[in-house]
Design a protein around this motif. Sequence first.
Motif, PDB file in Angstrom:
ATOM      1  N   VAL A  53       0.842  -1.192   0.000  1.00 19.70           N
ATOM      2  CA  VAL A  53       0.000   0.000   0.000  1.00 19.70           C
ATOM      3  C   VAL A  53       0.881   1.246   0.000  1.00 19.70           C
ATOM      4  CG1 VAL A  53      -1.951  -1.057   1.204  1.00 19.70           C
ATOM      5  CG2 VAL A  53      -0.159   0.017   2.510  1.00 19.70           C
ATOM      6  N   LYS A  54       0.297   2.365  -0.391  1.00 16.55           N
ATOM      7  CA  LYS A  54       0.972   3.651  -0.362  1.00 16.55           C
ATOM      8  C   LYS A  54       0.264   4.499   0.682  1.00 16.55           C
ATOM      9  CE  LYS A  54       2.199   7.515  -3.318  1.00 16.55           C
ATOM     10  NZ  LYS A  54       2.086   8.073  -4.678  1.00 16.55           N
ATOM     11  N   VAL A  55       1.014   5.035   1.636  1.00 16.65           N
ATOM     12  CA  VAL A  55       0.440   5.818   2.723  1.00 16.65           C
ATOM     13  C   VAL A  55       0.695   7.293   2.436  1.00 16.65           C
ATOM     14  CG1 VAL A  55       0.500   6.274   5.197  1.00 16.65           C
ATOM     15  CG2 VAL A  55       0.851   3.958   4.353  1.00 16.65           C
ATOM     16  N   LYS A  56      -0.368   8.085   2.504  1.00 15.89           N
ATOM     17  CA  LYS A  56      -0.272   9.519   2.272  1.00 15.89           C
ATOM     18  C   LYS A  56      -0.677  10.223   3.564  1.00 15.89           C
ATOM     19  CE  LYS A  56      -1.250  12.125  -1.793  1.00 15.89           C
ATOM     20  NZ  LYS A  56      -2.191  12.396  -2.880  1.00 15.89           N
ATOM     21  N   ILE A  57       0.206  11.061   4.089  1.00 12.09           N
ATOM     22  CA  ILE A  57      -0.049  11.750   5.346  1.00 12.09           C
ATOM     23  C   ILE A  57      -0.776  13.060   5.058  1.00 12.09           C
ATOM     24  CG2 ILE A  57       1.018  12.748   7.400  1.00 12.09           C
ATOM     25  CD1 ILE A  57       1.420   9.729   7.108  1.00 12.09           C
TER      26      ILE A  57
END
Length: 66
Positions: A53-57
């Motif tokens: 997954v790609k986590v975007k803050i």
Amino acid sequence: MKRKIMALAMAMVFAAPMGALAKSCKGTIKEFDGSTMVIAIKGKCKAKAGQEVKVKIKKKVAVEGC
């Protein structure tokens, strides 16, 4: 002209489900230990254990007022 219209219709039919599958999941980080992160998900999420997954803050913005 018919080929262009048919190609556009086919693209719309096949591209629509791809957008539905790419929904985002929301949650909060519970633990962070080195390179391991535990996230508590809010609501339903189609992601499964072991998936990449790609986590975007999200940045919190302060609003100043008078």
